[in-house]
Motif scaffolding. Structure first.
Motif, PDB file in Angstrom:
ATOM      1  N   VAL A 117       0.867  -1.183   0.000  1.00  0.00           N
ATOM      2  CA  VAL A 117       0.000   0.000   0.000  1.00  0.00           C
ATOM      3  C   VAL A 117       0.898   1.225   0.000  1.00  0.00           C
ATOM      4  O   VAL A 117       1.832   1.317   0.805  1.00  0.00           O
ATOM      5  CB  VAL A 117      -0.935   0.012   1.232  1.00  0.00           C
ATOM      6  CG1 VAL A 117      -1.706   1.327   1.292  1.00  0.00           C
ATOM      7  CG2 VAL A 117      -1.898  -1.171   1.187  1.00  0.00           C
ATOM      8  N   ASP A 118       0.632   2.131  -0.922  1.00  0.00           N
ATOM      9  CA  ASP A 118       1.354   3.405  -0.971  1.00  0.00           C
ATOM     10  C   ASP A 118       0.377   4.517  -0.656  1.00  0.00           C
ATOM     11  O   ASP A 118      -0.662   4.652  -1.311  1.00  0.00           O
ATOM     12  CB  ASP A 118       1.972   3.610  -2.355  1.00  0.00           C
ATOM     13  CG  ASP A 118       3.183   2.719  -2.563  1.00  0.00           C
ATOM     14  OD1 ASP A 118       4.159   2.891  -1.813  1.00  0.00           O
ATOM     15  OD2 ASP A 118       3.138   1.844  -3.455  1.00  0.00           O
ATOM     16  N   ALA A 119       0.716   5.296   0.357  1.00  0.00           N
ATOM     17  CA  ALA A 119      -0.160   6.394   0.773  1.00  0.00           C
ATOM     18  C   ALA A 119       0.722   7.581   1.148  1.00  0.00           C
ATOM     19  O   ALA A 119       1.961   7.499   1.102  1.00  0.00           O
ATOM     20  CB  ALA A 119      -0.998   5.942   1.967  1.00  0.00           C
ATOM     21  N   THR A 120       0.098   8.686   1.484  1.00  0.00           N
ATOM     22  CA  THR A 120       0.835   9.832   2.031  1.00  0.00           C
ATOM     23  C   THR A 120       0.399  10.028   3.487  1.00  0.00           C
ATOM     24  O   THR A 120      -0.650   9.522   3.909  1.00  0.00           O
ATOM     25  CB  THR A 120       0.533  11.126   1.254  1.00  0.00           C
ATOM     26  OG1 THR A 120      -0.853  11.442   1.443  1.00  0.00           O
ATOM     27  CG2 THR A 120       0.855  10.973  -0.232  1.00  0.00           C
ATOM     28  N   ILE A 121       1.208  10.776   4.208  1.00  0.00           N
ATOM     29  CA  ILE A 121       0.846  11.073   5.602  1.00  0.00           C
ATOM     30  C   ILE A 121      -0.514  11.784   5.644  1.00  0.00           C
ATOM     31  O   ILE A 121      -1.355  11.499   6.501  1.00  0.00           O
ATOM     32  CB  ILE A 121       1.931  11.957   6.251  1.00  0.00           C
ATOM     33  CG1 ILE A 121       3.181  11.114   6.518  1.00  0.00           C
ATOM     34  CG2 ILE A 121       1.437  12.607   7.529  1.00  0.00           C
ATOM     35  CD1 ILE A 121       3.014  10.076   7.619  1.00  0.00           C
ATOM     36  N   GLY A 122      -0.742  12.694   4.699  1.00  0.00           N
ATOM     37  CA  GLY A 122      -2.020  13.422   4.657  1.00  0.00           C
ATOM     38  C   GLY A 122      -3.212  12.499   4.449  1.00  0.00           C
ATOM     39  O   GLY A 122      -4.291  12.742   4.982  1.00  0.00           O
ATOM     40  N   GLU A 123      -3.001  11.443   3.674  1.00  0.00           N
ATOM     41  CA  GLU A 123      -4.089  10.473   3.476  1.00  0.00           C
ATOM     42  C   GLU A 123      -4.300   9.630   4.733  1.00  0.00           C
ATOM     43  O   GLU A 123      -5.433   9.251   5.059  1.00  0.00           O
ATOM     44  CB  GLU A 123      -3.758   9.555   2.292  1.00  0.00           C
ATOM     45  CG  GLU A 123      -3.878  10.261   0.958  1.00  0.00           C
ATOM     46  CD  GLU A 123      -3.246   9.488  -0.190  1.00  0.00           C
ATOM     47  OE1 GLU A 123      -3.479   9.881  -1.339  1.00  0.00           O
ATOM     48  OE2 GLU A 123      -2.501   8.506   0.060  1.00  0.00           O
ATOM     49  N   LEU A 124      -3.206   9.337   5.426  1.00  0.00           N
ATOM     50  CA  LEU A 124      -3.320   8.505   6.628  1.00  0.00           C
ATOM     51  C   LEU A 124      -3.879   9.284   7.813  1.00  0.00           C
ATOM     52  O   LEU A 124      -4.493   8.707   8.711  1.00  0.00           O
ATOM     53  CB  LEU A 124      -1.943   7.928   6.995  1.00  0.00           C
ATOM     54  CG  LEU A 124      -1.365   6.926   5.996  1.00  0.00           C
ATOM     55  CD1 LEU A 124       0.071   6.575   6.365  1.00  0.00           C
ATOM     56  CD2 LEU A 124      -2.213   5.668   5.935  1.00  0.00           C
ATOM     57  N   LEU A 125      -3.625  10.593   7.829  1.00  0.00           N
ATOM     58  CA  LEU A 125      -4.157  11.430   8.915  1.00  0.00           C
ATOM     59  C   LEU A 125      -4.808  12.680   8.307  1.00  0.00           C
ATOM     60  O   LEU A 125      -4.243  13.772   8.352  1.00  0.00           O
ATOM     61  CB  LEU A 125      -3.040  11.832   9.893  1.00  0.00           C
ATOM     62  CG  LEU A 125      -3.544  12.482  11.189  1.00  0.00           C
ATOM     63  CD1 LEU A 125      -4.229  11.452  12.087  1.00  0.00           C
ATOM     64  CD2 LEU A 125      -2.398  13.135  11.959  1.00  0.00           C
ATOM     65  N   PRO A 126      -5.987  12.503   7.712  1.00  0.00           N
ATOM     66  CA  PRO A 126      -6.662  13.642   7.074  1.00  0.00           C
ATOM     67  C   PRO A 126      -7.259  14.584   8.126  1.00  0.00           C
ATOM     68  O   PRO A 126      -7.471  14.188   9.275  1.00  0.00           O
ATOM     69  CB  PRO A 126      -7.757  12.974   6.241  1.00  0.00           C
ATOM     70  CG  PRO A 126      -8.029  11.685   6.921  1.00  0.00           C
ATOM     71  CD  PRO A 126      -6.749  11.255   7.592  1.00  0.00           C
ATOM     72  N   HIS A 127      -7.510  15.802   7.704  1.00  0.00           N
ATOM     73  CA  HIS A 127      -8.144  16.796   8.588  1.00  0.00           C
ATOM     74  C   HIS A 127      -7.376  16.921   9.900  1.00  0.00           C
ATOM     75  O   HIS A 127      -7.953  16.881  10.984  1.00  0.00           O
ATOM     76  CB  HIS A 127      -9.619  16.441   8.865  1.00  0.00           C
ATOM     77  CG  HIS A 127     -10.382  16.109   7.626  1.00  0.00           C
ATOM     78  ND1 HIS A 127     -10.642  17.046   6.645  1.00  0.00           N
ATOM     79  CD2 HIS A 127     -10.913  14.950   7.182  1.00  0.00           C
ATOM     80  CE1 HIS A 127     -11.308  16.475   5.660  1.00  0.00           C
ATOM     81  NE2 HIS A 127     -11.481  15.195   5.951  1.00  0.00           N
ATOM     82  N   ASP A 128      -6.058  17.052   9.787  1.00  0.00           N
ATOM     83  CA  ASP A 128      -5.204  17.145  10.976  1.00  0.00           C
ATOM     84  C   ASP A 128      -5.394  18.520  11.615  1.00  0.00           C
ATOM     85  O   ASP A 128      -4.767  19.496  11.224  1.00  0.00           O
ATOM     86  CB  ASP A 128      -3.743  16.919  10.557  1.00  0.00           C
ATOM     87  CG  ASP A 128      -2.775  16.981  11.725  1.00  0.00           C
ATOM     88  OD1 ASP A 128      -3.242  17.123  12.875  1.00  0.00           O
ATOM     89  OD2 ASP A 128      -1.566  16.886  11.489  1.00  0.00           O
ATOM     90  N   SER A 129      -6.240  18.555  12.614  1.00  0.00           N
ATOM     91  CA  SER A 129      -6.660  19.839  13.180  1.00  0.00           C
ATOM     92  C   SER A 129      -5.531  20.573  13.893  1.00  0.00           C
ATOM     93  O   SER A 129      -5.595  21.775  14.094  1.00  0.00           O
ATOM     94  CB  SER A 129      -7.824  19.623  14.151  1.00  0.00           C
ATOM     95  OG  SER A 129      -7.437  18.690  15.137  1.00  0.00           O
ATOM     96  N   LEU A 130      -4.472  19.839  14.298  1.00  0.00           N
ATOM     97  CA  LEU A 130      -3.381  20.485  15.033  1.00  0.00           C
ATOM     98  C   LEU A 130      -2.210  20.852  14.124  1.00  0.00           C
ATOM     99  O   LEU A 130      -1.162  21.258  14.607  1.00  0.00           O
ATOM    100  CB  LEU A 130      -2.894  19.568  16.162  1.00  0.00           C
ATOM    101  CG  LEU A 130      -3.917  19.307  17.260  1.00  0.00           C
ATOM    102  CD1 LEU A 130      -3.353  18.337  18.285  1.00  0.00           C
ATOM    103  CD2 LEU A 130      -4.323  20.596  17.944  1.00  0.00           C
ATOM    104  N   HIS A 131      -2.387  20.726  12.820  1.00  0.00           N
ATOM    105  CA  HIS A 131      -1.282  20.930  11.891  1.00  0.00           C
ATOM    106  C   HIS A 131      -0.686  22.330  12.005  1.00  0.00           C
ATOM    107  O   HIS A 131       0.536  22.496  12.031  1.00  0.00           O
ATOM    108  CB  HIS A 131      -1.748  20.677  10.460  1.00  0.00           C
ATOM    109  CG  HIS A 131      -0.623  20.423   9.520  1.00  0.00           C
ATOM    110  ND1 HIS A 131      -0.083  21.393   8.722  1.00  0.00           N
ATOM    111  CD2 HIS A 131       0.092  19.299   9.288  1.00  0.00           C
ATOM    112  CE1 HIS A 131       0.911  20.882   8.028  1.00  0.00           C
ATOM    113  NE2 HIS A 131       1.045  19.621   8.345  1.00  0.00           N
ATOM    114  N   ASP A 132      -1.532  23.338  12.101  1.00  0.00           N
ATOM    115  CA  ASP A 132      -1.032  24.718  12.164  1.00  0.00           C
ATOM    116  C   ASP A 132      -0.234  24.959  13.440  1.00  0.00           C
ATOM    117  O   ASP A 132       0.708  25.739  13.457  1.00  0.00           O
ATOM    118  CB  ASP A 132      -2.193  25.716  12.095  1.00  0.00           C
ATOM    119  CG  ASP A 132      -2.847  25.679  10.730  1.00  0.00           C
ATOM    120  OD1 ASP A 132      -2.239  25.101   9.808  1.00  0.00           O
ATOM    121  OD2 ASP A 132      -3.957  26.208  10.591  1.00  0.00           O
TER     122      ASP A 132
END
Ligand code: THU
Length: 139
Positions: A117-132
Motif C-alpha cells: 500500500v502506498d499512501a501519504t501522511i495526509g491520506e493517513l491522517l486527514p483533517h489534521d486539526s493540530l497541523h497549524d
C-alpha cells in the motif's frame, strides 16, 4: 535527498522487523524512516508484559531519529512479516509521524505477500486539526 527507492526502504523495514521483541502478540513490525538528509533510521516494536508500555516500530524509529538530531523525514516504510496483507500504522503513530513529515510524504507498507500500500501522511491522517500548531513550533 532521496538516495533510495521505496522498495529499498521497505526492505530495510523488513530487516528491522527481525529485531522486534513481540513475545505476547507474536506480531513483528519493522519501520524504516528516511530523513531529509538521506540518512535512514530503523525501528521495531518492543512489547512489555505490562502491555500498555509497548512501543510501536514507527514511533521507535521516529524517536531514535529525533534523539540523533533529525527532525525532517521524507519517507517511511513499514513491514509486517507476520501478516500476508499490509498493515498500516496505528492511529497514535500517524499522529506522531505527522509532527515531522509533510502531508505529501510517502508511506509504503506491506506484509509477507506481494501487495504493497502506498499512501501519504495526509491520506493517513486527514483533517489534521493540530497541523497549524506544529507549523509554529520552534523548539
Ligand atoms: N504495532 C506496531 O509496531 N505498529 C503499528 O502501527 C501497529 C501495531 C505493534 C504493537 C504490538 O507490539 C503489535 O504490533 C501488535 O499490536
Amino acid at each position: 535527498m532521496n538516495v533510495y527507492t521505496m522498495e529499498e526502504l521497505f526492505k530495510k523495514a523488513g530487516e528491522a522487523a527481525r529485531a522486534a521483541y513481540a513475545p505476547y502478540s507474536k506480531f513483528r513490525v519493522g519501520a524504516a524512516l528516511a530523513c531529509e538528509d538521506g540518512t535512514i533510521f530503523s525501528g521495531c516494536n518492543v512489547e512489555n508484559r505490562s502491555f500498555g508500555l509497548t512501543i510501536c516500530a514507527e514511533r521507535n524509529a521516529v524517536f531514535q531519529a529525533v534523539a540523533a538530531g533529525r527532525r525532517r523525514f521524507a519517507a517511511l516504510a513499514i513491514a509486517t512479516p507476520d501478516s500476508a496483507e499490509p498493515v498500516g500504522p496505528c492511529g497514535a503513530c500517524r499522529q506522531v509521524l505527522s509532527e515531522f513529515m509533510a502531508e505529501d510524504a510517502p508511506v509504503r507498507f506491506g506484509g509477507s505477500g506481494p501487495r504493497r500500500v502506498d499512501a501519504t501522511i495526509g491520506e493517513l491522517l486527514p483533517h489534521d486539526s493540530l497541523h497549524d500548531l506544529a507549523d509554529s513550533a520552534s523548539h
